[in-house]
Enzyme design. Sequence first.
Site, PDB file in Angstrom:
ATOM      1  N   HIS A 240      95.973 -15.267  16.703  1.00 18.00           N
ATOM      2  CA  HIS A 240      96.804 -15.919  15.674  1.00 18.00           C
ATOM      3  C   HIS A 240      95.920 -15.269  14.177  1.00 18.00           C
ATOM      4  O   HIS A 240      96.475 -14.514  13.275  1.00 18.00           O
ATOM      5  CB  HIS A 240      96.399 -17.299  15.270  1.00 18.00           C
TER       6      HIS A 240
HETATM    7  C1  BDR Z   1      96.100 -21.882  14.833  1.00 19.64           C
HETATM    8  O1  BDR Z   1      95.677 -23.270  15.592  1.00 19.64           O
HETATM    9  C2  BDR Z   1      94.131 -22.982  15.952  1.00 19.64           C
HETATM   10  O2  BDR Z   1      94.289 -23.460  17.276  1.00 19.64           O
HETATM   11  C3  BDR Z   1      94.100 -21.431  15.762  1.00 19.64           C
HETATM   12  O3  BDR Z   1      92.682 -21.268  15.401  1.00 19.64           O
HETATM   13  C4  BDR Z   1      94.851 -21.002  14.966  1.00 19.64           C
HETATM   14  O4  BDR Z   1      94.456 -21.033  13.459  1.00 19.64           O
HETATM   15  C5  BDR Z   1      97.178 -21.707  15.784  1.00 19.64           C
HETATM   16  O5  BDR Z   1      98.145 -22.697  15.646  1.00 19.64           O
END
Ligand code: BDR
Length: 311
Positions: A240
């Site tokens: 992500h």
């Molecule tokens: C986001 O939430 C976190 O768990 C990850 O680091 C990312 O920023 C994804 O939904």
Amino acid sequence: MTRKIIIDTDPGQDDAVAILLALASPELEVLGITTVAGNVPLTLTTRNAQLIVGLSGRTVPIHAGCDRPLNRKLVTAEYVHGQTGLDGIDLGDPTVPVTPGNGVDFIIDTLRREPAGTVTLVPIGPLTNIAAAFARAPDIIPRVQQVVLMGGAYFEVGNVTPAAEFNIYVDPEAAAQVLGSGVDVVMMPLDVTHKALTSAGWLAGLRALGTRAGEAVASWTDFFERYDREKYGSEGAPLHDPCTIAWLIRPELFSGRRINVEIETEGRYTTGMTVADWWGVTGREPNALFIRDIDREGFFDLLTERIARFS
Ligand code: BDR
Ligand code: CA
């Protein structure tokens, strides 16, 4: 020209990869890292930032920011990231210090000090620090070059609730303030980040680098992958947060639309939802570039090339 950025983060394995990508990239100057409570509590996200910077061998100030959302109880995600938030490899104890001074003050002071329009904020956790800085010092808002954030979901729906993505869900009031502030926002929602899936071949390539950084990224990804594999049946782990940094370096790898995005703060079932007007049906002014697609191969090639720069 080098772009000056502040990374606001709650590491997190994917945050860690984003930080390494930024620190390896001459297109970017990382002025500082600010930590926020999110994936795990603030003491751990700050410790993890120290470990990541230590691993990189670079020097960058780390400031601890807010330890809870603006006006909600903190929700964490150990079920994704492990008890430390950075499970997957033992990096020992931190060797780099936390810089004195609160993260919110650092954001304010940096934006006031640097020429207007030259500092980009890259939030890859809940938006608490950014919203707190904007509320405390509204004069900095027009000085921000851009906010390039990971958060939200629309076509892909939520990951923490059926409607909401984690970073927005944890502090929806903060997200609403940032989206409503008038700053130029670029959003990396799950719609694109769920296409940034690692592969066995990519992991093998990282391990073949024979470096500590390559081994760390591969081990973090191995750990992080199990959650998405069990939940979505996907082959790899979605990276992500590195999408934000990759967009800053190579925007041509991504495509999206400038649209209006509103944050649901009062929903019965939908709190934290990013209501994205992709089809332009509301008549509301666009306030964000909402990214939906990625050149996956180009993205992972870029990551390998940059991670290979660390010893
Ligand atoms: C986001 O939430 C976190 O768990 C990850 O680091 C990312 O920023 C994804 O939904
Ligand atoms: Ca994150």
